[in-house]
Design a protein around this motif. Structure first.
Motif, PDB file in Angstrom:
ATOM      1  N   LEU A 108       0.862  -1.173   0.000  1.00  0.00           N
ATOM      2  CA  LEU A 108       0.000   0.000   0.000  1.00  0.00           C
ATOM      3  C   LEU A 108       0.900   1.225   0.000  1.00  0.00           C
ATOM      4  N   ARG A 109       0.607   2.177  -0.904  1.00  0.00           N
ATOM      5  CA  ARG A 109       1.406   3.392  -0.989  1.00  0.00           C
ATOM      6  C   ARG A 109       0.466   4.591  -1.020  1.00  0.00           C
ATOM      7  N   GLY A 110       0.742   5.587  -0.175  1.00  0.00           N
ATOM      8  CA  GLY A 110      -0.089   6.786  -0.121  1.00  0.00           C
ATOM      9  C   GLY A 110       0.630   7.888   0.630  1.00  0.00           C
ATOM     10  N   GLU A 111      -0.021   9.028   0.750  1.00  0.00           N
ATOM     11  CA  GLU A 111       0.574  10.144   1.469  1.00  0.00           C
ATOM     12  C   GLU A 111       0.317  10.022   2.975  1.00  0.00           C
ATOM     13  N   THR A 112      -0.880   9.564   3.349  1.00  0.00           N
ATOM     14  CA  THR A 112      -1.226   9.346   4.754  1.00  0.00           C
ATOM     15  C   THR A 112      -1.931   8.001   4.883  1.00  0.00           C
ATOM     16  N   VAL A 113      -1.468   7.178   5.814  1.00  0.00           N
ATOM     17  CA  VAL A 113      -2.084   5.871   6.054  1.00  0.00           C
ATOM     18  C   VAL A 113      -2.328   5.742   7.549  1.00  0.00           C
ATOM     19  N   SER A 130      -3.617  13.015  -6.841  1.00  0.00           N
ATOM     20  CA  SER A 130      -2.914  11.745  -7.011  1.00  0.00           C
ATOM     21  C   SER A 130      -3.831  10.620  -6.557  1.00  0.00           C
ATOM     22  N   GLN A 131      -3.317   9.413  -6.539  1.00  0.00           N
ATOM     23  CA  GLN A 131      -4.106   8.261  -6.107  1.00  0.00           C
ATOM     24  C   GLN A 131      -3.307   7.394  -5.150  1.00  0.00           C
ATOM     25  N   VAL A 132      -4.020   6.609  -4.376  1.00  0.00           N
ATOM     26  CA  VAL A 132      -3.413   5.591  -3.524  1.00  0.00           C
ATOM     27  C   VAL A 132      -3.140   4.380  -4.410  1.00  0.00           C
ATOM     28  N   GLU A 133      -2.028   3.710  -4.171  1.00  0.00           N
ATOM     29  CA  GLU A 133      -1.702   2.513  -4.946  1.00  0.00           C
ATOM     30  C   GLU A 133      -1.646   1.305  -4.018  1.00  0.00           C
TER      31      GLU A 133
END
Length: 197
Positions: A108-113, A130-133
């Motif tokens: 999981l990749r994102g700016e805030t998790v 942008s989007q979460v991957e």
């Protein structure tokens, strides 16, 4: 407050060189945390490494900043981010800044998790525009064991028109010089003189 330190084990490995140089002063609260972290139940420890860490005994919030690395073997979670906050009372971890989480091969990749510990659930948000991957390992017993060969799509055949036959012309180097015609003016004839050779 003991719950906080049972669930969170702060590793001293990355801090030892800085402590030896006297670059960091360790608060009594962190020293107590390290002492308590030595004896948690095996497999339940969460290791948190970072450049800087702060713990607030009143709020129960631990903040880690700079090159944050988390390892939680009990849930097979590894994560990296720029900052992490562990909210012990709410039992959640908020990672922010180029977050990457890996769990059992899924990523999981994102700016805030945000990780809700009791629910075992992640909530991810991307950077603006942008989007979460996420990449998941999907269990499919009917899937082929070998990946299928890539399908080669044939390239379209161009439809070239055959040009009309052209007779080759001599190269410019051997072209004959054009004949030069010089306008002639009639030569007047004088009595007693004849024109010609």
């Amino acid at each position: 407050m003991n719950r906080l330190w049972r669930a969170l084990r702060i590793s001293t490995i990355s801090l030892v060189p800085a402590l030896a140089l006297g670059a960091i002063t360790v608060s009594p609260l962190l020293q107590q945390a390290w002492a308590q972290a030595a004896g948690p139940a095996p497999g339940r420890a969460l290791t948190l490494r970072s450049d800087v860490q702060e713990a607030n005994a009143k709020t129960g919030v631990v903040t880690a900043r700079g090159n944050v690395q988390i390892n939680y073997p009990a849930r097979q979670i590894q994560a990296t981010s720029a900052q992490a906050q562990y909210f012990s009372k709410e039992r959640r971890i908020v990672l922010s800044g180029d977050v990457f989480v890996l769990q059992e091969g899924n990523s999981l990749r994102g700016e805030t998790v945000t990780y809700l510990i009791d629910e075992g659930r992640f909530i991810a948000h991307p950077q603006p525009r942008s989007q979460v991957e996420s990449i998941y390992i999907v269990s499919d017993p009917n899937a082929p064991t070998q990946p299928p060969a890539p399908i080669a799509t044939p390239l379209p055949t161009p439809n070239f028109a055959t040009p009309p036959a052209v007779t080759p012309s001599p190269s410019p180097a051997v072209l004959p010089s054009p004949a030069v015609t010089v306008p002639t003016t009639p030569v007047p004839s004088f009595p007693g003189h004849e024109a010609g050779p």
